[in-house]
Each structure stands twice: as structure tokens, then as C-alpha cells.
Design an enzyme around this catalytic site. Structure first.
Site, mmCIF file in Angstrom:
data_model
loop_
_atom_site.group_PDB
_atom_site.id
_atom_site.type_symbol
_atom_site.label_atom_id
_atom_site.label_comp_id
_atom_site.label_asym_id
_atom_site.label_seq_id
_atom_site.Cartn_x
_atom_site.Cartn_y
_atom_site.Cartn_z
ATOM 1 C CB SER A 33 -0.963 -0.036 1.186
ATOM 2 O OG SER A 33 -1.961 0.948 1.079
ATOM 3 C CG ASP B 250 -4.390 -1.212 0.183
ATOM 4 O OD1 ASP B 250 -3.460 -1.906 0.610
ATOM 5 O OD2 ASP B 250 -4.603 -0.046 0.564
#
Length: 233
Positions: A33, A148
Site C-alpha cells: 500500500s 490494496d
């Protein structure tokens, strides 16, 4: 290792700057991320100083492209264009071209599992790892629908060998509910093998509070510098 954390790439950049200042060069980078954004750009050839300049100049309109709610508020086209523009400064297009090996942690939506990306286009690997569900649309890469990596592996455990030496920058979740549930409890240090650094009192950074990013960067750089001094002297 640079863990997940909403807009935590400012803090991760401060972490990388402190390593550079201490003359420490990671053998490889694993990023998830926000960690994939900072780590991927750094591995792609940007110095900590240049990366800090790019992030400090970032404006919301450079990545904010809302559209019809088809899997996420933001289309991600502007974000990808910005990634390509910044990566052009380092001249790296594909993951295997990075100056140090880099792995981005992503989540396979259909397979319901984390994946470690170390091949293919660097911009897509970073974008997919940063595709926060409901905020960004999922990213198609090689026939997989990816979001993500923090969804299933926020610290990138998947990419690590059991006995690999790791220095991790862990970002504490801002939600107290997540802390109580234990879903993002900080992993434990393993002396001699896995060491973790948590920067205290980081300001909250989000698309509407980008001005707090440089403060997060500076606090992390100073915190890690002190942490390293204590262990190297």
C-alpha cells in the site's frame, strides 16, 4: 519492509531518508500500500530527497478523478499518470529494472488472497498495491483483479523467508476499532532477525490534509535517526 497505512508514504519516505543518511542500503524492499508507493519509487531510482520533494509538492487534483461508482470513487487514471511521470525521473519501467529488488504486496480480489508482485510494470504494481477498496477502482494486471495489499497482508509477510533479516517500518492504524479487534495489531520483534520501528505521534494525512505530510516525513526521519544512533553506537 514498509507496511500499509493510509497516506503513510510521507512517513515511509522519512524512514528511507534516515537510512540513506546513516549509510544503510536495503538489500531489497518489500512494500504494501503506502509502503509500495514510497518503496517502489525509491527502488525505481529516486533518492529520498527527490522523493520527499515530489511528495511535498503533491496536490489532490493530481490524483483526484472521481467517476461513476464502479468499484471505487476514483478511476485511478490520474494516479497512474502521476506515477509514470515520477518514475520517468529514475528511468525504470519494469520491476526487474529497479536498482534494488522490489516486491509489491497486492490482494487478488477473485482469489481472495495476497500476492507478491516482483515482475511486470512497476507503475501497475504500485497502483494496485495502493488501490484502497471503495476509494480506488481495482486494477487489472495479467488477468487478475487487484486491490490494496493491506486487505490481507498489511506487513508483507508473504514475501519474506522464515529466517530473513528485516527492518520494518510499521504504521499504526488510526482506527481504535481496528486496534481493539486485533486485525492490525503490530507484529512482534524477533531479536536479530526482525526489528520493527513505529514512529510515535504521526499526524493524520489524507487527500484533504496533504499539508500534514511533510510533518509526518520529518518526524519519522528524526525518530529513525535516533533509533539507529542508539543501536549503532
Amino acid at each position: 519492509m514498509l507496511g500499509a497505512g493510509f497516506f503513510g508514504f510521507f512517513a515511509h519516505t522519512g524512514f528511507l531518508q534516515a537510512l540513506e543518511a546513516a549509510g544503510l542500503h536495503p538489500r531489497r524492499i518489500v512494500g504494501c500500500s503506502a509502503g509500495a508507493l514510497a518503496g517502489g519509487l525509491w527502488a525505481g531510482g529516486l533518492s529520498g530527497e527527490v522523493l520527499a520533494q515530489e511528495l511535498s509538492a503533491l496536490r489532490r487534483e493530481e490524483f483526484w478523478d472521481p467517476g461513476l461508482p464502479l468499484g471505487g470513487l476514483l478511476r485511478g487514471r490520474k494516479f497512474n499518470l502521476k506515477l509514470q511521470q515520477v518514475l520517468a525521473r529514475g528511468g525504470v519501467v519494469h520491476l526487474h529494472e529497479c536498482r534494488v529488488p522490489f516486491t509489491a504486496i497486492v490482494h487478488d480480489v477473485v482469489g481472495r488472497r495476497p500476492l507478491a508482485m516482483d515482475r511486470g510494470r512497476l507503475d501497475l504494481a504500485i497502483q494496485a498495491s495502493c488501490a484502497v477498496p471503495l476509494m480506488f477502482r481495482p486494477v487489472w494486471v495479467d488477468g487478475r483483479l487487484l486491490v490494496d495489499g493491506g486487505v490481507s497482508d498489511p506487513v508483507g509477510e508473504l514475501a519474506l523467508a522464515p529466517d530473513e533479516r528485516v527492518l520494518m517500518h510499521y504504521l499504526m492504524p488510526s482506527s481504535r476499532r481496528l486496534l481493539r479487534s486485533g486485525r492490525r495489531a503490530a507484529p512482534a520483534d524477533v531479536p536479530g532477525r526482525r526489528l520493527m520501528v513505529i514512529t510515535p505521534d504521526l499526524p493524520r494525512v489524507n487527500p484533504f490534509r496533504l499539508e500534514h505530510g511533510p510533518t509526518a516525513l520529518q518526524r519519522t526521519r528524526e525518530h529513525l535517526s535516533r533509533w539507529l544512533d542508539e543501536r549503532l553506537t
